[in-house]
Design a protein around this motif. Structure first.
Motif, PDB file in Angstrom:
ATOM      1  N   GLU A 118       0.980  -1.174  -0.136  1.00  0.00           N
ATOM      2  CA  GLU A 118      -0.012  -0.088   0.077  1.00  0.00           C
ATOM      3  C   GLU A 118       1.022   1.370  -0.025  1.00  0.00           C
ATOM      4  O   GLU A 118       0.481   2.137  -0.657  1.00  0.00           O
ATOM      5  N   VAL A 135      -8.444   1.790  -0.109  1.00  0.00           N
ATOM      6  CA  VAL A 135      -7.972   1.104  -1.016  1.00  0.00           C
ATOM      7  C   VAL A 135      -9.270   0.253  -1.833  1.00  0.00           C
ATOM      8  O   VAL A 135     -10.128  -0.287  -1.067  1.00  0.00           O
ATOM      9  N   SER A 342      -7.744   2.098   4.960  1.00  0.00           N
ATOM     10  CA  SER A 342      -6.669   1.335   4.582  1.00  0.00           C
ATOM     11  C   SER A 342      -5.839   1.017   6.081  1.00  0.00           C
ATOM     12  O   SER A 342      -5.201  -0.188   6.130  1.00  0.00           O
TER      13      SER A 342
END
Length: 420
Positions: A118, A135, A342
């Motif tokens: 990420e 995400v 996230s």
């Protein structure tokens, strides 16, 4: 990739705010709707009071926000903290120096709450230019009620989906289709099957070069046409003749006549809420071809939080970001205004307190657990998207064959990437 978020009791433990810089006056800008505006302002108030900083909110709708940020960055008048659309990173930070490198604040921001994948996706030239707020990824959703009516289980493979088309026509009628797919959805369906077949993403995120041959792309286009020919997807001309209506506003979708969609996991409620009473929409993950080399998932940060490279208050801005994304008070105030967070600790806290529904977590798990090579932000460059979608439309209307369409797409996309 690791499981979406590990639900450990320790993840919910209250942590003390890190030592703060002296009181500062900051600005934060973002786009969104009313619910996002309200949640973010509440979170800024909570974090500002906890840290001793004053944070001025600057928010707009989506329309015109890119132009606003571009103008501010050009003039050095941008906010200290900015919500940035992920595909904008290479535009505003070609060499990684357009925003502050957040790794320099690792003693302030708990970067362990994001996976390295990420963080890498939000980095430019080795500099961490933004923290993913959430995400998003494309997966299949199917109307279980309609599939039950057709006497079919939810498809698990592309072969299942292809077989469902004729059965829908026979048992339910010619107006029933297992899947929707024109415009961007058609483009991403072609990219999905081609990524599965080749094991490569369309544009190499390291070199910004197209990785598919004309023959490989042609095979993906022909797979899309096979779905049309097998009554899986209503043809582009037929769809246009009925009016190019957004999926969630389309009566054929809300009534269950169109029984599937390839959409962002974050749009679950947007497309499920309009369904008629008694209909059940379920996330089904990624369908695979028999010879697939990976799942072909199209996964990306939906947006990131960045700190201005010009801000004189970067340390204070880092403290605010850490509060918004990893501290209990900031997490509670922000909620799910930007989707499933996230940040591990944020996702765990919201699941624990009911701020996120389990079906959202299930859909996000499908996205996060699926395999595929990394995608390039230039996939969403306006010229790249137009080159693909406009050419596929010409193909759908019979003005180009599959070989001509693949050559045209590659020419247009390569031209768009020349100056990137």
């Amino acid at each position: 990739m690791t499981h979406f978020k590990t639900m450990l009791a320790g993840a919910l433990a209250t942590t003390a705010l890190a030592g703060t810089a002296s009181a500062e006056e900051l600005r934060m800008s973002w786009w969104g709707g009313d619910s996002r505006h309200e949640a973010t302002q509440a979170a800024l108030q909570v974090c500002g009071e906890a840290l001793g900083h004053t944070i001025k909110p600057e928010f707009t709708g989506w329309s015109g926000h890119f132009e606003k940020v571009a103008t501010q960055l050009a003039g050095g008048t941008e906010a200290d903290i900015m919500q940035i659309n992920w595909p904008w990173l290479p535009i505003f930070s070609e060499n990684g120096d357009g925003f502050a490198d957040l790794r320099e604040f690792s003693d302030t921001i708990d970067l362990s709450q994001w996976t390295e994948e990420e963080l890498e996706a939000s980095s430019r030239n080795g500099a961490l230019n933004g923290l993913p707020a959430s995400v998003a990824g494309r997966i299949f959703f199917f109307n279980k009620t309609t599939f039950d009516k057709a006497g079919l289980p939810i498809p698990a493979t592309f072969e299942d989906l292809m077989a469902a088309g004729p059965i829908f026509a026979e048992k339910l009628g010619d107006d029933y289709y297992p899947l929707e797919g024109i415009g961007l959805d058609a483009s991403l369906l072609v990219q999905l099957v081609t990524t599965q077949k080749t094991g490569k993403s369309f544009i190499n995120p390291e070199t910004n070069e197209v990785q598919w041959s004309a023959e490989e792309l042609q095979a993906g286009i022909e797979m899309y046409q096979a779905m049309v020919d097998n009554h899986v997807i209503k043809s582009w001309p037929a769809h246009a003749a009925a009016g190019n209506i957004a999926l969630h506003e389309n009566a054929a979708w809300t009534s269950g006549q169109i029984a599937g969609a390839y959409q962002w996991d974050s749009t679950l409620f947007k497309i499920s809420d309009p369904l008629s009473d008694g209909q059940e929409l379920i996330p089904a993950g990624l369908l695979r071809l028999e010879d697939a080399q990976n799942d072909g998932v199209y996964r990306k940060p939906s947006m990131v939080f960045s700190i201005s490279a010009n801000s004189p208050n970067q340390q204070a801005a880092a403290e605010v970001l850490n509060c918004l994304l990893t501290e209990p008070a900031g997490i509670e105030a922000m909620g799910s205004a930007r989707g499933v967070p996230s940040s591990d600790v944020a996702a765990a806290q919201l699941v624990d307190n009911g701020g996120i529904q389990q079906i959202q977590v299930d859909a996000q798990n499908m996205v996060m657990q699926a395999s595929a090579p990394a995608i390039s932000p230039f996939n969403e460059d306006p010229d790249v998207r137009a080159g693909i979608e406009d050419t596929l439309e010409l193909f759908a209307y019979g003005e180009l064959d599959s070989a001509e369409a693949s050559e045209e797409i590659l020419m247009l996309v390569n031209e768009a990437l020349e100056d990137k």
